[in-house]
Design a protein around this motif. Structure first.
Motif, PDB file in Angstrom:
ATOM      1  N   PRO A   1       2.532   1.669 -20.871  1.00 23.06           N
ATOM      2  CA  PRO A   1       2.749   2.912 -20.122  1.00 23.06           C
ATOM      3  C   PRO A   1       3.797   2.735 -19.031  1.00 23.06           C
ATOM      4  O   PRO A   1       3.927   1.665 -18.441  1.00 23.06           O
ATOM      5  CB  PRO A   1       1.376   3.204 -19.505  1.00 23.06           C
ATOM      6  N   PRO A   2       4.559   3.782 -18.730  1.00 23.31           N
ATOM      7  CA  PRO A   2       5.468   3.717 -17.587  1.00 23.31           C
ATOM      8  C   PRO A   2       4.678   3.634 -16.300  1.00 23.31           C
ATOM      9  O   PRO A   2       3.512   4.035 -16.240  1.00 23.31           O
ATOM     10  CB  PRO A   2       6.253   5.041 -17.667  1.00 23.31           C
ATOM     11  N   ARG A   3       5.305   3.097 -15.279  1.00 22.59           N
ATOM     12  CA  ARG A   3       4.627   3.004 -13.994  1.00 22.59           C
ATOM     13  C   ARG A   3       4.447   4.400 -13.405  1.00 22.59           C
ATOM     14  O   ARG A   3       5.322   5.242 -13.489  1.00 22.59           O
ATOM     15  CB  ARG A   3       5.422   2.127 -13.027  1.00 22.59           C
TER      16      ARG A   3
ATOM     17  N   ALA B   1       1.948  12.099 -10.392  1.00 24.81           N
ATOM     18  CA  ALA B   1       3.011  12.470  -9.460  1.00 24.81           C
ATOM     19  C   ALA B   1       4.373  12.031  -9.978  1.00 24.81           C
ATOM     20  O   ALA B   1       5.357  12.766  -9.879  1.00 24.81           O
ATOM     21  CB  ALA B   1       2.744  11.847  -8.092  1.00 24.81           C
ATOM     22  N   LYS B   2       4.422  10.809 -10.542  1.00 23.03           N
ATOM     23  CA  LYS B   2       5.680  10.267 -11.042  1.00 23.03           C
ATOM     24  C   LYS B   2       5.419   9.501 -12.329  1.00 23.03           C
ATOM     25  O   LYS B   2       4.336   8.963 -12.543  1.00 23.03           O
ATOM     26  CB  LYS B   2       6.325   9.317 -10.012  1.00 23.03           C
ATOM     27  N   LEU B   3       6.428   9.452 -13.167  1.00 21.68           N
ATOM     28  CA  LEU B   3       6.454   8.578 -14.341  1.00 21.68           C
ATOM     29  C   LEU B   3       7.825   7.929 -14.348  1.00 21.68           C
ATOM     30  O   LEU B   3       8.845   8.598 -14.568  1.00 21.68           O
ATOM     31  CB  LEU B   3       6.218   9.371 -15.633  1.00 21.68           C
TER      32      LEU B   3
ATOM     33  N   VAL C   1       1.797  18.708 -22.367  1.00 18.52           N
ATOM     34  CA  VAL C   1       3.238  18.461 -22.360  1.00 18.52           C
ATOM     35  C   VAL C   1       3.662  18.315 -20.902  1.00 18.52           C
ATOM     36  O   VAL C   1       3.225  19.085 -20.036  1.00 18.52           O
ATOM     37  CB  VAL C   1       4.025  19.610 -23.023  1.00 18.52           C
ATOM     38  N   VAL C   2       4.491  17.316 -20.634  1.00 12.45           N
ATOM     39  CA  VAL C   2       4.921  17.002 -19.268  1.00 12.45           C
ATOM     40  C   VAL C   2       6.442  16.971 -19.227  1.00 12.45           C
ATOM     41  O   VAL C   2       7.088  16.479 -20.166  1.00 12.45           O
ATOM     42  CB  VAL C   2       4.340  15.638 -18.820  1.00 12.45           C
ATOM     43  N   TRP C   3       7.005  17.487 -18.134  1.00 12.64           N
ATOM     44  CA  TRP C   3       8.446  17.430 -17.916  1.00 12.64           C
ATOM     45  C   TRP C   3       8.721  16.600 -16.668  1.00 12.64           C
ATOM     46  O   TRP C   3       8.152  16.864 -15.590  1.00 12.64           O
ATOM     47  CB  TRP C   3       9.007  18.836 -17.738  1.00 12.64           C
ATOM     48  N   VAL C   4       9.583  15.588 -16.794  1.00 14.14           N
ATOM     49  CA  VAL C   4       9.890  14.643 -15.722  1.00 14.14           C
ATOM     50  C   VAL C   4      11.368  14.742 -15.384  1.00 14.14           C
ATOM     51  O   VAL C   4      12.221  14.688 -16.283  1.00 14.14           O
ATOM     52  CB  VAL C   4       9.550  13.198 -16.160  1.00 14.14           C
ATOM     53  N   ASP C   5      11.684  14.889 -14.094  1.00 14.81           N
ATOM     54  CA  ASP C   5      13.091  15.019 -13.732  1.00 14.81           C
ATOM     55  C   ASP C   5      13.785  13.661 -13.712  1.00 14.81           C
ATOM     56  O   ASP C   5      13.178  12.619 -14.004  1.00 14.81           O
ATOM     57  CB  ASP C   5      13.253  15.776 -12.407  1.00 14.81           C
ATOM     58  N   GLU C   6      15.062  13.655 -13.344  1.00 13.92           N
ATOM     59  CA  GLU C   6      15.862  12.442 -13.450  1.00 13.92           C
ATOM     60  C   GLU C   6      15.436  11.359 -12.447  1.00 13.92           C
ATOM     61  O   GLU C   6      15.788  10.199 -12.610  1.00 13.92           O
ATOM     62  CB  GLU C   6      17.344  12.798 -13.258  1.00 13.92           C
ATOM     63  N   GLU C   7      14.695  11.730 -11.426  1.00  8.69           N
ATOM     64  CA  GLU C   7      14.209  10.755 -10.453  1.00  8.69           C
ATOM     65  C   GLU C   7      12.787  10.290 -10.754  1.00  8.69           C
ATOM     66  O   GLU C   7      12.215   9.500  -9.996  1.00  8.69           O
ATOM     67  CB  GLU C   7      14.275  11.346  -9.034  1.00  8.69           C
ATOM     68  N   GLY C   8      12.218  10.771 -11.859  1.00 13.50           N
ATOM     69  CA  GLY C   8      10.884  10.347 -12.251  1.00 13.50           C
ATOM     70  C   GLY C   8       9.763  11.246 -11.766  1.00 13.50           C
ATOM     71  O   GLY C   8       8.592  10.977 -12.047  1.00 13.50           O
TER      72      GLY C   8
ATOM     73  N   MET D   1       0.818  -1.199   0.000  1.00  8.18           N
ATOM     74  CA  MET D   1       0.000   0.000   0.000  1.00  8.18           C
ATOM     75  C   MET D   1       0.861   1.262   0.000  1.00  8.18           C
ATOM     76  O   MET D   1       0.374   2.364  -0.143  1.00  8.18           O
ATOM     77  CB  MET D   1      -0.918  -0.016   1.226  1.00  8.18           C
ATOM     78  N   SER D   2       2.212   1.094   0.220  1.00 10.58           N
ATOM     79  CA  SER D   2       3.054   2.271   0.309  1.00 10.58           C
ATOM     80  C   SER D   2       3.204   2.971  -1.034  1.00 10.58           C
ATOM     81  O   SER D   2       3.639   4.099  -1.095  1.00 10.58           O
ATOM     82  CB  SER D   2       4.435   1.897   0.854  1.00 10.58           C
ATOM     83  N   TRP D   3       2.848   2.313  -2.134  1.00 12.09           N
ATOM     84  CA  TRP D   3       2.882   2.955  -3.447  1.00 12.09           C
ATOM     85  C   TRP D   3       1.563   2.706  -4.166  1.00 12.09           C
ATOM     86  O   TRP D   3       1.038   1.602  -4.141  1.00 12.09           O
ATOM     87  CB  TRP D   3       4.016   2.399  -4.325  1.00 12.09           C
ATOM     88  N   LEU D   4       1.055   3.764  -4.785  1.00 14.06           N
ATOM     89  CA  LEU D   4      -0.124   3.624  -5.633  1.00 14.06           C
ATOM     90  C   LEU D   4       0.363   3.312  -7.035  1.00 14.06           C
ATOM     91  O   LEU D   4       1.068   4.089  -7.638  1.00 14.06           O
ATOM     92  CB  LEU D   4      -0.924   4.929  -5.644  1.00 14.06           C
ATOM     93  N   VAL D   5       0.010   2.163  -7.545  1.00 12.21           N
ATOM     94  CA  VAL D   5       0.395   1.779  -8.896  1.00 12.21           C
ATOM     95  C   VAL D   5      -0.879   1.512  -9.665  1.00 12.21           C
ATOM     96  O   VAL D   5      -1.619   0.594  -9.357  1.00 12.21           O
ATOM     97  CB  VAL D   5       1.291   0.516  -8.901  1.00 12.21           C
ATOM     98  N   SER D   6      -1.150   2.345 -10.679  1.00 15.38           N
ATOM     99  CA  SER D   6      -2.448   2.258 -11.352  1.00 15.38           C
ATOM    100  C   SER D   6      -2.447   1.274 -12.508  1.00 15.38           C
ATOM    101  O   SER D   6      -3.363   1.244 -13.307  1.00 15.38           O
ATOM    102  CB  SER D   6      -2.874   3.642 -11.847  1.00 15.38           C
ATOM    103  N   SER D   7      -1.398   0.479 -12.639  1.00 11.13           N
ATOM    104  CA  SER D   7      -1.424  -0.633 -13.580  1.00 11.13           C
ATOM    105  C   SER D   7      -0.541  -1.734 -13.014  1.00 11.13           C
ATOM    106  O   SER D   7       0.260  -1.496 -12.117  1.00 11.13           O
ATOM    107  CB  SER D   7      -0.908  -0.206 -14.956  1.00 11.13           C
TER     108      SER D   7
END
Length: 290
Positions: A18-20, A160-162, A230-237, A1-7
């Protein structure tokens, strides 16, 4: 439950998959929303434990002085005509079952003092998502095919993250849009990581990967008109910025710091009122999941 993973966690480099996406459960994410350089509101989201092992993703977009008359499609003219700049409040709750699959989502949009200007509810049942859409007093019911483990995103709610994003990667996902009308309530969009770009965020240079999301409908539409965001993702996702084309208005979502988010999120989300479980039950569920 510590991470929400929608797939489901599938082979991460399978082309087209799709990326997680991930959000730390009980950790909110907040976005400053701008039109040009003008700050017009906030967007915030948070995943919390739900009933019977489910996970709830609560989100709220609250905007003031929105030029909605420029943004709204023609079918909404009877709702917003001649009322000038608007206050828009959109609250959503998405429920994933204990296996991480989409179960139900609900969205309520309030415009100025008009309660429930738009109501949207979707329930996944036997390979379909069954939608109930209400615009004012007009109700539409629609069914869409729904693949198992499919992702669902919100047009005005950034991820939140990709994770595991790299130049050249492509995928598709479904996005719900309460402003899209009955024919555009859910749209399939395609994503492509088009390259790398340095952004100035909070006074510091941030290396990012740039992702463009476009409609898959190419009939008589230029490539530019197909672009949805358009989305910008940093090096940590972490997604640090998102720009959304909503009719004639470009909305920019800039990610807030954790300290600012800790102050803003509780007031906006009001989880004690809108979450299914009480604060004590949420804390107990989070503790037993570790």
């Amino acid at each position: 439950m510590s991470w929400l993973v929608s797939s489901k966690i599938l082979p991460p480099f399978f082309r087209g998959e799709p990326p997680r996406t991930g959000m730390n459960c009980n950790q909110p994410v907040c976005w400053r929303v701008l039109v040009g350089d003008e700050h017009i509101g906030w967007a915030v989201s948070q995943a919390v434990p739900g009933a019977e092992g489910s996970t709830e993703l609560h989100s709220r977009v609250k905007l003031d002085n929105v030029p909605l008359a420029r943004m709204a499609p023609r079918w909404m003219s009877t709702v917003i005509d001649n009322i000038g700049p608007l206050e828009l409040d959109m609250r959503s709750r998405t429920t994933l079952d204990s296996l991480g699959n989409l179960s139900v989502f609900e969205t309520n949009v309030t415009v100025n003092d008009l309660p429930s200007a738009i109501l949207m509810k979707g329930t996944v049942d036997e390979g379909k998502i069954r939608l109930r859409l209400q615009y004012g007093e007009v109700v539409h019911r629609l069914d869409y095919p729904w693949p198992e483990h499919a992702q669902l995103g919100g047009k005005l709610t950034p991820d939140a993250k990709l994770l595991q994003v790299y130049t050249g990667r492509k995928w598709q996902k479904e996005v719900y849009n309460p402003f899209g009308g009955p024919q555009g309530a859910i749209e399939v969009i395609e994503a492509e990581v088009v390259g790398e770009e340095a952004l100035l965020m909070n006074g510091e240079l941030c290396n990012t990967r740039k992702i463009e999301f476009r409609s898959t409908d190419t009939t008589g539409v230029s490539s530019e008109d197909r672009r949805r965001s358009v989305v910008w993702v940093d090096e940590e996702g972490y997604v640090v910025r998102q720009e959304i084309n909503l009719m004639d208005v470009l909305l920019r979502f800039d990610r807030e710091s954790e300290s600012a988010t800790a102050e803003i999120a509780p007031e906006l989300l009001q989880l004690d009122e809108y979450a299914t479980l009480s604060p004590k039950e949420r804390a107990e569920a989070a503790a037993t999941s570790h």
